[in-house]
Motif scaffolding. Structure first.
Motif, PDB file in Angstrom:
ATOM      1  N   ASN A 139       9.508 -16.001   6.254  1.00 47.77           N
ATOM      2  CA  ASN A 139       7.903 -15.409   6.883  1.00 47.77           C
ATOM      3  C   ASN A 139       7.069 -14.815   5.819  1.00 47.77           C
ATOM      4  OD1 ASN A 139       8.760 -16.561   9.187  1.00 47.77           O
ATOM      5  ND2 ASN A 139       9.636 -14.965  10.197  1.00 47.77           N
ATOM      6  N   MET A 140       7.354 -14.546   4.661  1.00 47.34           N
ATOM      7  CA  MET A 140       6.595 -13.768   3.929  1.00 47.34           C
ATOM      8  C   MET A 140       5.242 -14.059   3.556  1.00 47.34           C
ATOM      9  SD  MET A 140       6.463 -11.386   1.702  1.00 47.34           S
ATOM     10  CE  MET A 140       8.352 -10.720   1.289  1.00 47.34           C
ATOM     11  N   ASN A 141       4.865 -15.215   3.478  1.00 48.33           N
ATOM     12  CA  ASN A 141       3.417 -15.915   3.456  1.00 48.33           C
ATOM     13  C   ASN A 141       2.656 -15.462   4.513  1.00 48.33           C
ATOM     14  OD1 ASN A 141       3.560 -16.402   0.476  1.00 48.33           O
ATOM     15  ND2 ASN A 141       4.278 -18.498   0.844  1.00 48.33           N
ATOM     16  N   VAL A 142       3.358 -15.780   5.689  1.00 52.07           N
ATOM     17  CA  VAL A 142       2.614 -15.881   6.918  1.00 52.07           C
ATOM     18  C   VAL A 142       2.397 -14.275   7.124  1.00 52.07           C
ATOM     19  CG1 VAL A 142       2.665 -15.947   9.419  1.00 52.07           C
ATOM     20  CG2 VAL A 142       3.615 -17.755   7.855  1.00 52.07           C
ATOM     21  N   MET A 143       3.413 -13.591   6.843  1.00 49.85           N
ATOM     22  CA  MET A 143       3.182 -12.067   7.277  1.00 49.85           C
ATOM     23  C   MET A 143       2.162 -11.611   6.005  1.00 49.85           C
ATOM     24  SD  MET A 143       6.837 -10.563   8.146  1.00 49.85           S
ATOM     25  CE  MET A 143       7.630 -11.255   6.597  1.00 49.85           C
ATOM     26  N   SER A 144       2.207 -12.004   4.891  1.00 52.01           N
ATOM     27  CA  SER A 144       1.104 -11.357   3.868  1.00 52.01           C
ATOM     28  C   SER A 144      -0.189 -11.741   4.363  1.00 52.01           C
ATOM     29  CB  SER A 144       1.640 -11.920   2.477  1.00 52.01           C
ATOM     30  OG  SER A 144       2.830 -11.510   2.082  1.00 52.01           O
ATOM     31  N   ASP A 145      -0.331 -13.152   4.531  1.00 53.20           N
ATOM     32  CA  ASP A 145      -1.692 -13.466   5.143  1.00 53.20           C
ATOM     33  C   ASP A 145      -2.444 -12.736   6.265  1.00 53.20           C
ATOM     34  OD1 ASP A 145      -1.692 -15.310   2.946  1.00 53.20           O
ATOM     35  OD2 ASP A 145      -1.341 -17.252   4.375  1.00 53.20           O
ATOM     36  N   LEU A 146      -1.495 -12.576   7.217  1.00 50.02           N
ATOM     37  CA  LEU A 146      -1.948 -11.722   8.447  1.00 50.02           C
ATOM     38  C   LEU A 146      -2.254 -10.161   7.858  1.00 50.02           C
ATOM     39  CD1 LEU A 146      -2.473 -11.327  11.477  1.00 50.02           C
ATOM     40  CD2 LEU A 146       0.055 -10.594  11.801  1.00 50.02           C
ATOM     41  N   LEU A 147      -1.465  -9.784   7.138  1.00 53.64           N
ATOM     42  CA  LEU A 147      -1.821  -8.338   6.726  1.00 53.64           C
ATOM     43  C   LEU A 147      -3.199  -8.303   5.684  1.00 53.64           C
ATOM     44  CD1 LEU A 147      -1.211  -5.284   6.475  1.00 53.64           C
ATOM     45  CD2 LEU A 147       0.029  -5.859   4.198  1.00 53.64           C
ATOM     46  N   LEU A 148      -3.405  -9.258   5.112  1.00 56.16           N
ATOM     47  CA  LEU A 148      -4.725  -9.451   4.406  1.00 56.16           C
ATOM     48  C   LEU A 148      -5.878  -9.495   5.400  1.00 56.16           C
ATOM     49  CD1 LEU A 148      -3.852 -11.771   1.375  1.00 56.16           C
ATOM     50  CD2 LEU A 148      -4.861  -9.465   1.256  1.00 56.16           C
ATOM     51  N   GLU A 149      -5.840 -10.369   6.371  1.00 59.58           N
ATOM     52  CA  GLU A 149      -6.709 -10.533   7.241  1.00 59.58           C
ATOM     53  C   GLU A 149      -7.058  -9.179   8.113  1.00 59.58           C
ATOM     54  OE1 GLU A 149      -6.969 -12.566  11.814  1.00 59.58           O
ATOM     55  OE2 GLU A 149      -6.078 -13.864  10.093  1.00 59.58           O
ATOM     56  N   LYS A 150      -5.979  -8.408   8.351  1.00 59.44           N
ATOM     57  CA  LYS A 150      -6.182  -7.117   9.136  1.00 59.44           C
ATOM     58  C   LYS A 150      -6.879  -6.228   8.029  1.00 59.44           C
ATOM     59  CE  LYS A 150      -4.124  -8.118  13.170  1.00 59.44           C
ATOM     60  NZ  LYS A 150      -4.940  -8.157  14.278  1.00 59.44           N
ATOM     61  N   ILE A 151      -6.567  -6.307   6.829  1.00 61.42           N
ATOM     62  CA  ILE A 151      -7.360  -5.175   5.889  1.00 61.42           C
ATOM     63  C   ILE A 151      -8.744  -5.664   5.745  1.00 61.42           C
ATOM     64  CG2 ILE A 151      -7.432  -4.889   3.530  1.00 61.42           C
ATOM     65  CD1 ILE A 151      -4.303  -4.768   3.525  1.00 61.42           C
ATOM     66  N   ASN A 152      -8.874  -6.982   5.724  1.00 60.07           N
ATOM     67  CA  ASN A 152     -10.459  -7.354   5.542  1.00 60.07           C
ATOM     68  C   ASN A 152     -11.191  -6.922   6.793  1.00 60.07           C
ATOM     69  OD1 ASN A 152     -10.140  -8.249   3.009  1.00 60.07           O
ATOM     70  ND2 ASN A 152      -9.452 -10.370   3.547  1.00 60.07           N
ATOM     71  N   ASN A 153     -10.652  -7.031   8.031  1.00 53.40           N
ATOM     72  CA  ASN A 153     -11.128  -6.665   9.197  1.00 53.40           C
ATOM     73  C   ASN A 153     -11.608  -5.363   8.955  1.00 53.40           C
ATOM     74  OD1 ASN A 153     -11.325  -9.493  10.145  1.00 53.40           O
ATOM     75  ND2 ASN A 153      -9.386  -9.245  11.324  1.00 53.40           N
ATOM     76  N   LEU A 154     -10.680  -4.344   8.862  1.00 51.61           N
ATOM     77  CA  LEU A 154     -10.766  -2.944   8.823  1.00 51.61           C
ATOM     78  C   LEU A 154     -11.959  -2.579   7.589  1.00 51.61           C
ATOM     79  CD1 LEU A 154      -7.270  -1.266   8.911  1.00 51.61           C
ATOM     80  CD2 LEU A 154      -9.207  -1.149  10.513  1.00 51.61           C
ATOM     81  N   ILE A 155     -11.738  -3.212   6.618  1.00 51.49           N
ATOM     82  CA  ILE A 155     -12.736  -2.982   5.672  1.00 51.49           C
ATOM     83  C   ILE A 155     -14.436  -3.441   5.996  1.00 51.49           C
ATOM     84  CG2 ILE A 155     -13.706  -3.625   3.343  1.00 51.49           C
ATOM     85  CD1 ILE A 155     -10.971  -3.693   2.384  1.00 51.49           C
ATOM     86  N   SER A 156     -14.497  -4.768   6.888  1.00 50.12           N
ATOM     87  CA  SER A 156     -15.675  -4.854   7.332  1.00 50.12           C
ATOM     88  C   SER A 156     -16.385  -4.008   8.153  1.00 50.12           C
ATOM     89  CB  SER A 156     -15.782  -6.549   7.889  1.00 50.12           C
ATOM     90  OG  SER A 156     -15.005  -6.614   8.954  1.00 50.12           O
ATOM     91  N   VAL A 157     -15.310  -3.414   9.194  1.00 53.49           N
ATOM     92  CA  VAL A 157     -15.753  -2.595  10.312  1.00 53.49           C
ATOM     93  C   VAL A 157     -16.422  -1.218   9.578  1.00 53.49           C
ATOM     94  CG1 VAL A 157     -14.882  -1.209  12.117  1.00 53.49           C
ATOM     95  CG2 VAL A 157     -14.436  -3.481  12.046  1.00 53.49           C
ATOM     96  N   SER A 158     -15.559  -0.745   8.650  1.00 51.59           N
ATOM     97  CA  SER A 158     -15.731   0.630   7.983  1.00 51.59           C
ATOM     98  C   SER A 158     -17.006   0.488   7.083  1.00 51.59           C
ATOM     99  CB  SER A 158     -14.683   1.076   7.310  1.00 51.59           C
ATOM    100  OG  SER A 158     -14.428   0.344   5.768  1.00 51.59           O
ATOM    101  N   THR A 159     -17.552  -0.703   6.923  1.00 47.17           N
ATOM    102  CA  THR A 159     -18.897  -0.807   6.032  1.00 47.17           C
ATOM    103  C   THR A 159     -19.807  -1.131   6.711  1.00 47.17           C
ATOM    104  OG1 THR A 159     -18.127  -3.230   5.208  1.00 47.17           O
ATOM    105  CG2 THR A 159     -17.333  -1.185   3.659  1.00 47.17           C
ATOM    106  N   THR A 160     -19.678  -1.247   8.001  1.00 46.30           N
ATOM    107  CA  THR A 160     -21.037  -1.478   8.821  1.00 46.30           C
ATOM    108  C   THR A 160     -21.374  -0.410   9.433  1.00 46.30           C
ATOM    109  OG1 THR A 160     -19.797  -2.300  10.616  1.00 46.30           O
ATOM    110  CG2 THR A 160     -20.399  -4.227   9.102  1.00 46.30           C
TER     111      THR A 160
END
Length: 160
Positions: A139-160
């Protein structure tokens, strides 16, 4: 150098099987992270050290760690700390028996107020051995991809 917007902390012990999953996931994605992420690997930290280090961070934090959530081994959850109750283990005499929830409770008592998010993975096996269980490796790649998505979502919210 870019100003950090977020701290990503991997917690674990790579000599205890699946307890090393947090470090393994963050190692897997670290080269794909934007420079605005402060990445920290906390290998085999005790609760008092974790509490002190949390207090030194002045931005939102994501913790990636193994957790006992009563799920099937290999399942994972993303949640904000304010949306859950973390079980504490006050009945032990030694601080070496304290878990992350105890470290967080201590940090909060001492003034910790940052937004805190968790990417938690249910272990299959925690024992003295190096390497992850087959399920977590699979499950490593699935978990890694999901975490990257969550990080990108948090960054986009914090920069808007």
């Amino acid at each position: 150098m870019s100003k950090s917007l977020l701290t990503l902390i991997a917690i674990g012990n790579q000599n205890r099987g699946d307890d090393g999953i947090g470090i393994a996931i963050v190692e897997n994605i670290k080269n794909q992270l934007p420079s605005t992420i402060d990445v920290q690997l906390w290998e085999s930290r005790d609760a008092l050290s974790v509490a002190a280090e949390l207090l030194a961070i002045n931005m939102s934090i994501i913790i990636v760690d193994c957790a006992d959530m009563g799920l099937k081994g290999g399942e994972y959850k993303w949640f904000k700390q304010s949306e859950c109750v973390l079980e504490q283990h006050h009945n032990v005499l030694s601080t070496h028996g304290f878990g992350f929830s105890d470290a967080l409770a201590l940090a909060e008592t001492l003034g910790f107020e940052q937004d805190l998010y968790f990417f938690a993975v249910q272990a299959v096996e925690i024992e003295f051995k190096q390497g992850l269980s087959d399920i977590l490796q699979k499950n490593m790649n699935v978990m890694s991809d999901l975490l990257l998505e969550k990080i990108n979502n948090l960054i986009s919210v914090s920069t808007t």
